[in-house]
Design a protein around this motif. Structure first.
Motif, PDB file in Angstrom:
ATOM      1  N   ILE A  79      12.691   8.468  -5.500  1.00 17.13           N
ATOM      2  CA  ILE A  79      11.638   9.090  -6.316  1.00 17.13           C
ATOM      3  C   ILE A  79      10.270   8.707  -5.762  1.00 17.13           C
ATOM      4  O   ILE A  79       9.953   7.522  -5.634  1.00 17.13           O
ATOM      5  CB  ILE A  79      11.763   8.637  -7.782  1.00 17.13           C
ATOM      6  N   ALA A  80       9.472   9.688  -5.429  1.00 15.99           N
ATOM      7  CA  ALA A  80       8.145   9.441  -4.860  1.00 15.99           C
ATOM      8  C   ALA A  80       7.228   8.791  -5.895  1.00 15.99           C
ATOM      9  O   ALA A  80       7.124   9.241  -7.037  1.00 15.99           O
ATOM     10  CB  ALA A  80       7.541  10.740  -4.360  1.00 15.99           C
ATOM     11  N   ALA A  81       6.562   7.721  -5.482  1.00 17.66           N
ATOM     12  CA  ALA A  81       5.609   7.016  -6.339  1.00 17.66           C
ATOM     13  C   ALA A  81       4.503   6.471  -5.441  1.00 17.66           C
ATOM     14  O   ALA A  81       4.420   6.803  -4.258  1.00 17.66           O
ATOM     15  CB  ALA A  81       6.302   5.898  -7.107  1.00 17.66           C
ATOM     16  N   TYR A  82       3.647   5.602  -6.019  1.00 17.79           N
ATOM     17  CA  TYR A  82       2.529   5.049  -5.258  1.00 17.79           C
ATOM     18  C   TYR A  82       2.521   3.526  -5.313  1.00 17.79           C
ATOM     19  O   TYR A  82       3.018   2.916  -6.266  1.00 17.79           O
ATOM     20  CB  TYR A  82       1.201   5.592  -5.786  1.00 17.79           C
ATOM     21  N   HIS A  83       1.901   2.952  -4.282  1.00 18.29           N
ATOM     22  CA  HIS A  83       1.810   1.503  -4.143  1.00 18.29           C
ATOM     23  C   HIS A  83       0.574   0.950  -4.856  1.00 18.29           C
ATOM     24  O   HIS A  83       0.305  -0.249  -4.818  1.00 18.29           O
ATOM     25  CB  HIS A  83       1.768   1.165  -2.648  1.00 18.29           C
ATOM     26  N   ASP A  84      -0.176   1.813  -5.488  1.00 15.98           N
ATOM     27  CA  ASP A  84      -1.386   1.403  -6.198  1.00 15.98           C
ATOM     28  C   ASP A  84      -1.599   2.333  -7.381  1.00 15.98           C
ATOM     29  O   ASP A  84      -0.807   3.249  -7.623  1.00 15.98           O
ATOM     30  CB  ASP A  84      -2.601   1.433  -5.260  1.00 15.98           C
ATOM     31  N   ASN A  85      -2.675   2.108  -8.098  1.00 15.72           N
ATOM     32  CA  ASN A  85      -2.993   2.924  -9.282  1.00 15.72           C
ATOM     33  C   ASN A  85      -4.000   4.014  -8.968  1.00 15.72           C
ATOM     34  O   ASN A  85      -4.616   4.584  -9.859  1.00 15.72           O
ATOM     35  CB  ASN A  85      -3.518   2.014 -10.405  1.00 15.72           C
ATOM     36  N   GLU A  86      -4.177   4.297  -7.668  1.00 13.03           N
ATOM     37  CA  GLU A  86      -5.143   5.302  -7.230  1.00 13.03           C
ATOM     38  C   GLU A  86      -4.455   6.411  -6.431  1.00 13.03           C
ATOM     39  O   GLU A  86      -5.008   6.945  -5.486  1.00 13.03           O
ATOM     40  CB  GLU A  86      -6.228   4.630  -6.361  1.00 13.03           C
TER      41      GLU A  86
END
Length: 222
Positions: A79-86
């Motif tokens: 599942i694609a996600a991000y390594h930060d909150n930006e």
């Protein structure tokens, strides 16, 4: 199914037909390298402390991108996600791996840096065992981890990616997470043996101890 924590975000998950190693690390972390054998390796993002595939024996199939995979009767959804909150602007992308092994649904959040979106939560629906980073700094912190747990409602929670007595990078200690979760005490154990039938009925936090799998404590002879 047997689950052993090898340190940081790295677990060995041994099922009836396949063994998975998640986010294998290099020597820069401080944890001992043990050369585990696996048939599948998952890599949440390209960083030596999460993608050192050379530390895994057995010529495993490496899964490092979003998508659906069916390997040795193990279903994996990246599942694609991000390594930060930006949205990846600071540290880039991260892949969450939702895996079904021996009828148990395991979700490894990798180095996720944000509370999952409603769409991502839907893709992780029904998770039995959640492996969640709690050390902050380069991932979600204890508060965001607790919020994520509340949204996913897993049966078992295994914290990872936090400060220990050997890890060299700056992270928050496990105690922060334990306090946020309102737990008085958590006793660690060397490994988890679990089946679908003996999962707890309510959310339980389980701490695995990396030192008890044949590795001496720091400063002691082996």
């Amino acid at each position: 199914m047997e689950i052993v924590w090898l340190g940081h975000s790295c677990f060995r998950i041994r099922g009836k037909e396949a063994t998975i190693v998640t986010d294998p690390f290099d020597k820069t972390l401080g944890y001992p390298l043990r050369k585990p054998t696996a048939s599948i390796v998952t890599v949440s993002h390209n960083h030596p402390q999460h993608s050192f595939v050379d530390s895994v024996a057995g010529d495993p199939r490496v899964v490092s991108r979003p998508g659906e995979y069916d390997i040795a009767n193990v279903f994996i959804n990246g599942i694609a996600a991000y390594h930060d909150n930006e949205k990846g602007a600071v540290r880039g992308k991260n892949t969450v791996f939702f895996m079904e092994i021996d009828e148990v649904k395991v979700c490894h959040l990798g180095d996720i840096g944000h509370v999952p979106t409603s769409e991502q939560i839907e893709q992780m629906s029904g998770v039995d065992i959640l492996m969640v980073p709690v050390g902050g700094v380069s991932t979600i912190n204890a508060a965001a981890a607790a919020e994520t747990i509340g949204l996913l409602e897993p049966k078992l929670v295994i914290p990872m990616h936090y400060k220990t007595d050997v890890v060299k990078m700056e992270l928050e200690p496990l105690e922060h997470f334990i306090k946020v979760m309102g737990l008085k005490e958590v006793i660690s154990q060397p490994k988890l043996n679990i089946t679908k039938s003996n999962l707890p009925l309510e959310i339980k936090v389980l701490v695995l101890d990396y030192r008890r799998e044949g590795v001496p404590e720091p400063g002691k002879a082996g």
